[in-house]
Design a protein around this motif. Structure first.
Motif, PDB file in Angstrom:
ATOM      1  N   ALA A   1      49.993  37.083  43.253  1.00  6.51           N
ATOM      2  CA  ALA A   1      51.412  36.837  43.493  1.00  6.51           C
ATOM      3  C   ALA A   1      51.597  35.541  44.285  1.00  6.51           C
ATOM      4  O   ALA A   1      52.546  34.786  44.060  1.00  6.51           O
ATOM      5  N   ILE A   2      50.673  35.277  45.206  1.00  7.17           N
ATOM      6  CA  ILE A   2      50.734  34.026  45.978  1.00  7.17           C
ATOM      7  C   ILE A   2      50.536  32.840  45.033  1.00  7.17           C
ATOM      8  O   ILE A   2      51.297  31.868  45.051  1.00  7.17           O
ATOM      9  N   ALA A   3      49.525  32.942  44.176  1.00  5.62           N
ATOM     10  CA  ALA A   3      49.272  31.842  43.246  1.00  5.62           C
ATOM     11  C   ALA A   3      50.496  31.609  42.365  1.00  5.62           C
ATOM     12  O   ALA A   3      50.882  30.469  42.089  1.00  5.62           O
ATOM     13  N   ASP A   4      51.120  32.699  41.937  1.00  4.26           N
ATOM     14  CA  ASP A   4      52.287  32.572  41.065  1.00  4.26           C
ATOM     15  C   ASP A   4      53.409  31.812  41.766  1.00  4.26           C
ATOM     16  O   ASP A   4      53.986  30.883  41.200  1.00  4.26           O
TER      17      ASP A   4
ATOM     18  N   MET B   1      51.473  47.633  50.231  1.00  7.14           N
ATOM     19  CA  MET B   1      50.789  46.476  49.667  1.00  7.14           C
ATOM     20  C   MET B   1      49.853  46.901  48.546  1.00  7.14           C
ATOM     21  O   MET B   1      49.207  47.932  48.623  1.00  7.14           O
ATOM     22  N   LYS B   2      49.802  46.076  47.516  1.00  7.78           N
ATOM     23  CA  LYS B   2      48.871  46.349  46.438  1.00  7.78           C
ATOM     24  C   LYS B   2      47.513  45.771  46.824  1.00  7.78           C
ATOM     25  O   LYS B   2      47.330  45.307  47.928  1.00  7.78           O
ATOM     26  N   SER B   3      46.587  45.783  45.904  1.00  5.71           N
ATOM     27  CA  SER B   3      45.247  45.300  46.231  1.00  5.71           C
ATOM     28  C   SER B   3      45.304  43.822  46.617  1.00  5.71           C
ATOM     29  O   SER B   3      46.245  43.108  46.269  1.00  5.71           O
ATOM     30  N   GLU B   4      44.278  43.379  47.348  1.00  2.00           N
ATOM     31  CA  GLU B   4      44.247  41.978  47.777  1.00  2.00           C
ATOM     32  C   GLU B   4      44.341  41.051  46.578  1.00  2.00           C
ATOM     33  O   GLU B   4      44.959  39.994  46.632  1.00  2.00           O
ATOM     34  N   ARG B   5      43.700  41.458  45.483  1.00  7.26           N
ATOM     35  CA  ARG B   5      43.699  40.586  44.310  1.00  7.26           C
ATOM     36  C   ARG B   5      45.104  40.436  43.723  1.00  7.26           C
ATOM     37  O   ARG B   5      45.516  39.352  43.316  1.00  7.26           O
ATOM     38  N   VAL B   6      45.845  41.545  43.702  1.00  2.40           N
ATOM     39  CA  VAL B   6      47.202  41.484  43.177  1.00  2.40           C
ATOM     40  C   VAL B   6      48.071  40.617  44.086  1.00  2.40           C
ATOM     41  O   VAL B   6      48.858  39.794  43.615  1.00  2.40           O
ATOM     42  N   GLU B   7      47.906  40.789  45.410  1.00  2.00           N
ATOM     43  CA  GLU B   7      48.697  39.967  46.322  1.00  2.00           C
ATOM     44  C   GLU B   7      48.311  38.493  46.198  1.00  2.00           C
ATOM     45  O   GLU B   7      49.172  37.617  46.218  1.00  2.00           O
ATOM     46  N   ALA B   8      47.009  38.223  46.034  1.00  2.00           N
ATOM     47  CA  ALA B   8      46.568  36.831  45.873  1.00  2.00           C
ATOM     48  C   ALA B   8      47.158  36.239  44.594  1.00  2.00           C
ATOM     49  O   ALA B   8      47.559  35.071  44.560  1.00  2.00           O
TER      50      ALA B   8
ATOM     51  N   ASP C   1      45.083  36.207  27.162  1.00  2.00           N
ATOM     52  CA  ASP C   1      45.832  37.450  27.021  1.00  2.00           C
ATOM     53  C   ASP C   1      45.221  38.567  27.852  1.00  2.00           C
ATOM     54  O   ASP C   1      45.918  39.314  28.522  1.00  2.00           O
ATOM     55  N   LEU C   2      43.905  38.668  27.778  1.00  2.00           N
ATOM     56  CA  LEU C   2      43.243  39.727  28.541  1.00  2.00           C
ATOM     57  C   LEU C   2      43.470  39.515  30.034  1.00  2.00           C
ATOM     58  O   LEU C   2      43.796  40.437  30.770  1.00  2.00           O
ATOM     59  N   ALA C   3      43.329  38.275  30.487  1.00  2.00           N
ATOM     60  CA  ALA C   3      43.541  37.981  31.904  1.00  2.00           C
ATOM     61  C   ALA C   3      44.972  38.298  32.296  1.00  2.00           C
ATOM     62  O   ALA C   3      45.224  38.872  33.356  1.00  2.00           O
ATOM     63  N   GLY C   4      45.913  37.942  31.434  1.00  2.00           N
ATOM     64  CA  GLY C   4      47.325  38.214  31.723  1.00  2.00           C
ATOM     65  C   GLY C   4      47.545  39.691  31.975  1.00  2.00           C
ATOM     66  O   GLY C   4      48.205  40.086  32.933  1.00  2.00           O
ATOM     67  N   THR C   5      46.955  40.522  31.136  1.00  2.00           N
ATOM     68  CA  THR C   5      47.147  41.956  31.289  1.00  2.00           C
ATOM     69  C   THR C   5      46.443  42.472  32.536  1.00  2.00           C
ATOM     70  O   THR C   5      46.968  43.318  33.246  1.00  2.00           O
ATOM     71  N   LEU C   6      45.260  41.940  32.811  1.00  2.00           N
ATOM     72  CA  LEU C   6      44.535  42.391  34.006  1.00  2.00           C
ATOM     73  C   LEU C   6      45.320  42.043  35.266  1.00  2.00           C
ATOM     74  O   LEU C   6      45.439  42.836  36.190  1.00  2.00           O
ATOM     75  N   LEU C   7      45.868  40.837  35.302  1.00  2.00           N
ATOM     76  CA  LEU C   7      46.573  40.380  36.498  1.00  2.00           C
ATOM     77  C   LEU C   7      47.880  41.122  36.700  1.00  2.00           C
ATOM     78  O   LEU C   7      48.320  41.337  37.826  1.00  2.00           O
ATOM     79  N   GLU C   8      48.469  41.513  35.597  1.00  2.00           N
ATOM     80  CA  GLU C   8      49.782  42.123  35.661  1.00  2.00           C
ATOM     81  C   GLU C   8      49.684  43.585  36.091  1.00  2.00           C
ATOM     82  O   GLU C   8      50.628  44.143  36.641  1.00  2.00           O
TER      83      GLU C   8
ATOM     84  N   PRO D   1      52.932  39.257  51.189  1.00  2.00           N
ATOM     85  CA  PRO D   1      52.371  37.960  51.571  1.00  2.00           C
ATOM     86  C   PRO D   1      52.975  36.795  50.776  1.00  2.00           C
ATOM     87  O   PRO D   1      53.234  35.733  51.332  1.00  2.00           O
ATOM     88  N   ALA D   2      53.219  37.032  49.490  1.00  2.00           N
ATOM     89  CA  ALA D   2      53.765  35.932  48.688  1.00  2.00           C
ATOM     90  C   ALA D   2      55.127  35.475  49.203  1.00  2.00           C
ATOM     91  O   ALA D   2      55.493  34.305  49.064  1.00  2.00           O
ATOM     92  N   SER D   3      55.911  36.392  49.828  1.00  2.00           N
ATOM     93  CA  SER D   3      57.204  35.931  50.355  1.00  2.00           C
ATOM     94  C   SER D   3      56.998  35.016  51.560  1.00  2.00           C
ATOM     95  O   SER D   3      57.771  34.094  51.775  1.00  2.00           O
ATOM     96  N   VAL D   4      55.951  35.280  52.349  1.00  2.00           N
ATOM     97  CA  VAL D   4      55.647  34.389  53.475  1.00  2.00           C
ATOM     98  C   VAL D   4      55.306  33.000  52.937  1.00  2.00           C
ATOM     99  O   VAL D   4      55.835  31.988  53.401  1.00  2.00           O
ATOM    100  N   VAL D   5      54.444  32.973  51.925  1.00  2.00           N
ATOM    101  CA  VAL D   5      54.054  31.691  51.331  1.00  2.00           C
ATOM    102  C   VAL D   5      55.287  30.961  50.815  1.00  2.00           C
ATOM    103  O   VAL D   5      55.477  29.772  51.046  1.00  2.00           O
ATOM    104  N   LYS D   6      56.133  31.699  50.133  1.00  2.00           N
ATOM    105  CA  LYS D   6      57.340  31.082  49.576  1.00  2.00           C
ATOM    106  C   LYS D   6      58.184  30.453  50.686  1.00  2.00           C
ATOM    107  O   LYS D   6      58.578  29.285  50.592  1.00  2.00           O
TER     108      LYS D   6
END
Ligand code: ATP
Ligand code: MG
Length: 603
Positions: free
Chosen positions: A168-171, A159-166, A521-528, A23-28
């Motif tokens: 990637a879109i935000a990134d 596809m990974k979980s919706e949260r991971v894809e979301a 830091d914790l959020a960074g690791t969770l998101l990654e 999905p993130a490639s579509v957004v891009k």
């Protein structure tokens, strides 16, 4: 089987495999089209991690009916006036994005050309194009992509979980927004606005500071060094985070080349080299660098997703970057180790093999028996709260400051001085020991947290006033999803609006803790994490504890009293693995007197 010409529909899907990965490639692709169309504002909407819906609306030049019908055809582009691929000034140039998306999803484009009276809509459904029809819309373009990969179920499995894809879109939206501060952006995910950025006035980089702060965080602005240099016709501008501002992943390294966000290996490697060991191993600096050069200096037609590039003068770009970063870091006093001290450092080996030391403290040692510190505490002692997690010096040890210290009494010797408010210098019978106070204290706090978990739980301490930490929407969502696990580890957090979290309770051992850094830091690791962080806390309690220890430990830059220094050394001697901090860096090094003598050529 005989050789055959593939039907056009199939060709489309093969190309899509490369252009549209997730999905993130579509957004891009859609946001890039809006930027190329001269939009002043771009609104991005995603639901279900972008697999259900991605919508990008802009107020750019729009398309008339003929262009709109052509836009979804393969190899149809308005961006290559001549056939010259070496002079690309736009983000798009292949005429591939829209047809590739249309082949694997339900694509609908509504557009009204600037100055035109009517809008039109075209739809492509799994590669099947429907005739144009009239529609209603203000000038500009709105592209809707529904049910991505419904036409290619095999790809859906990747596809990974919706949260991971979301995430990637935000990134990618952040990266494009950072590259184009003159455009206003918004992003909403599952009906929640997670990013809203006003347009910054065009012009100097200074104007984009606001956007930099919004994307990399206000800390970044405070702790960033301006970078500005050129070499020939290549220019680099931007900000480099102080080495102390490191993060657990490279997500906060932003590189923009001619308005195009890139993840280029050459640049990434160069950045790493420039920071060298100023940033601990496995950690990444924060950085936003903008490179500008004539288009013929860089080939953007290397990668199907256009995220990689090839520079004509690779070495030139590399040395420009190294020079600019070293200069910025050097000006801030973080100079690379010079050759002479390097030689000295090589003689200072970290404690052998990092094995748990077998030190046996000798509490009965003569020097500590007869001195008792007076009860009234000196001013310097009161200036700062006591070191959390370090044992109160015993009555026996309080006389250290005035005691005639015997260096041989303890394996790590007697503290003699503190240097740069960062290192403790201690003397043993036959060596000089240099202790990194932050690394050492971090190890102690970590071991104690681990012991607490093993003994049935981490004691929590309620904050008098909850600390509110501002973070971006993705980080907030990731942390809240893990709130229960975190509570078990002593950290109680609560939602505080879309872009903030309130910290209510902390592990008592952490004392005054850098809550913001800890949560980031914790959020960074969770998101990654591959699984969106679902398992990370359960599986990696140690990681969370060590992150807590890192942010709850005495910082470099804090003055310690002699008592505090010696108490830290005595505690280290009792602690397993005290020779290395949780990042694997040594907590102390030992320089034998015999080596010092060699340095001075006395031997
Ligand atoms: N948001 C938009 N506003 C105006 N025109 C657009 C927009 N999006 C697409 N177009 C037009 O449609 C054409 C095709 O878009 P598409 O993204 O498929 O290819 P491209 O941008 O030319 O190249 P690339 O495949 O590298 O992205 C563009 O060249 C442009 O003329
Ligand atoms: Mg395009």
């Amino acid at each position: 089987m005989a050789i055959r010409q593939l039907p056009p529909n199939l060709i489309n899907r093969i190309a899509a495999g490369e252009v549209v990965e997730r999905p993130a490639s579509v957004v891009k692709e859609l946001v890039e089209n809006a930027i190329d169309a001269g939009a002043a504002r771009i609104d991005v909407t995603a639901t279900g991690g972008g697999l259900q819906l991605v919508r990008v609306a802009d107020d750019g030049i729009g398309m008339g009916p003929e262009d709109l019908a052509l836009a979804v055809e393969r190899h149809a582009t308005s961006k290559l006036a001549d056939d010259d691929l070496s002079h690309i000034l736009t983000l798009g140039f292949r005429g591939e994005a829209l047809p590739s998306i249309g082949a694997v999803a339900r694509l609908a484009i509504t557009s009204r050309a600037r100055g035109a009276k009517e809008a039109f809509q075209v739809a492509v459904d799994g590669g099947r194009k429907s005739p144009l029809k009239p529609a209603a819309r203000a000038a500009g373009t709105e592209v809707e992509v529904r049910d991505l990969f419904y036409a290619t179920p095999a790809r859906l499995k990747f596809m990974k979980s919706e949260r991971v894809e979301a995430a990637a879109i935000a990134d990618i939206v952040k990266r494009l927004a950072l590259a184009h501060p003159e455009i206003a952006f918004s992003l909403s995910n599952d009906e929640r606005t997670t990013l809203r950025l006003d347009a910054c006035p065009p012009g100097l980089l200074d104007h984009a500071l606001d956007r930099l702060g919004r994307i990399l965080g206000a800390d970044f602005i405070d702790d960033a060094l301006p970078v500005s240099a050129f070499r020939g016709n290549v220019r680099v501008e931007g900000f480099a985070g102080l080495p102390t501002l490191h993060r657990p992943n490279g997500l906060n390294i932003y590189l923009v080349v001619n308005g195009r966000p890139v993840r280029d290996k050459l640049i990434a490697g160069t950045v790493r080299a420039a920071y060298g060991d100023l940033v601990p191993r496995g950690r990444y600096p924060m950085l936003a660098l903008f490179l500008d050069m004539p288009p013929e200096e860089v080939d953007v037609n290397v990668h199907p997703a256009k995220t990689e590039l090839r520079f004509r003068d690779t070495n030139g770009v590399r040395s420009l970057l190294i020079g600019a970063l070293r200069e910025a870091l050097g000006a801030a006093g973080h100079r690379a180790t010079g050759s002479l001290s390097h030689e000295a450092l090589q003689r200072m080996a970290p404690p052998a093999s990092m094995a748990p030391p077998t030190f046996v403290p000798q509490p009965g040692a003569r020097a500590y028996q007869s001195h008792v510190r007076p009860r009234n505490v000196g001013l310097s002692d009161r200036a700062q709260a006591p070191l959390e997690g370090v044992d109160e010096p015993s009555a026996d040890m309080r006389g250290v400051a005035t005691a005639d210290e015997t260096p041989t009494d303890y394996p790590l010797g007697a503290a003699r001085a503190q240097v740069q408010d960062t290192f403790i210098i201690a003397e043993t019978g036959d060596a000089l020991v240099i202790i990194d106070q932050h690394a050492a204290h971090e190890r102690l706090v970590y071991e104690r947290l681990k012991q607490s978990v093993a003994n049935g739980g981490i004691a929590r301490q309620m904050l008098l006033i909850p600390e509110v930490v501002e973070l971006d929407g993705e980080a907030v969502a990731a942390l809240l999803a893990a709130a229960e696990e975190l509570e078990r580890l002593g950290l109680v957090i609560e939602s505080f609006g879309h872009e903030a979290i309130a910290v209510r309770e902390m592990p008592a051992l952490l004392g005054t803790c850098d809550a913001k850094g800890l949560l980031a830091d914790l959020a960074g690791t969770l998101l990654e994490a591959e699984d969106g962080g679902a398992k990370i806390l359960a599986d990696r309690v140690d990681y969370v504890l060590s992150t807590m220890a890192c942010h709850g430990s005495v910082r470099a830059g804090r003055r310690l009293s002699p008592q505090e220094m010696n108490a830290l050394l005595r505690d280290m001697e009792k602690m397993p693995f005290s020779g290395q901090c949780n990042h694997g860096r040594p907590t102390y090094v030992e320089l034998k007197l015999s080596d010092i003598e060699k340095l001075f050529q006395r031997r």
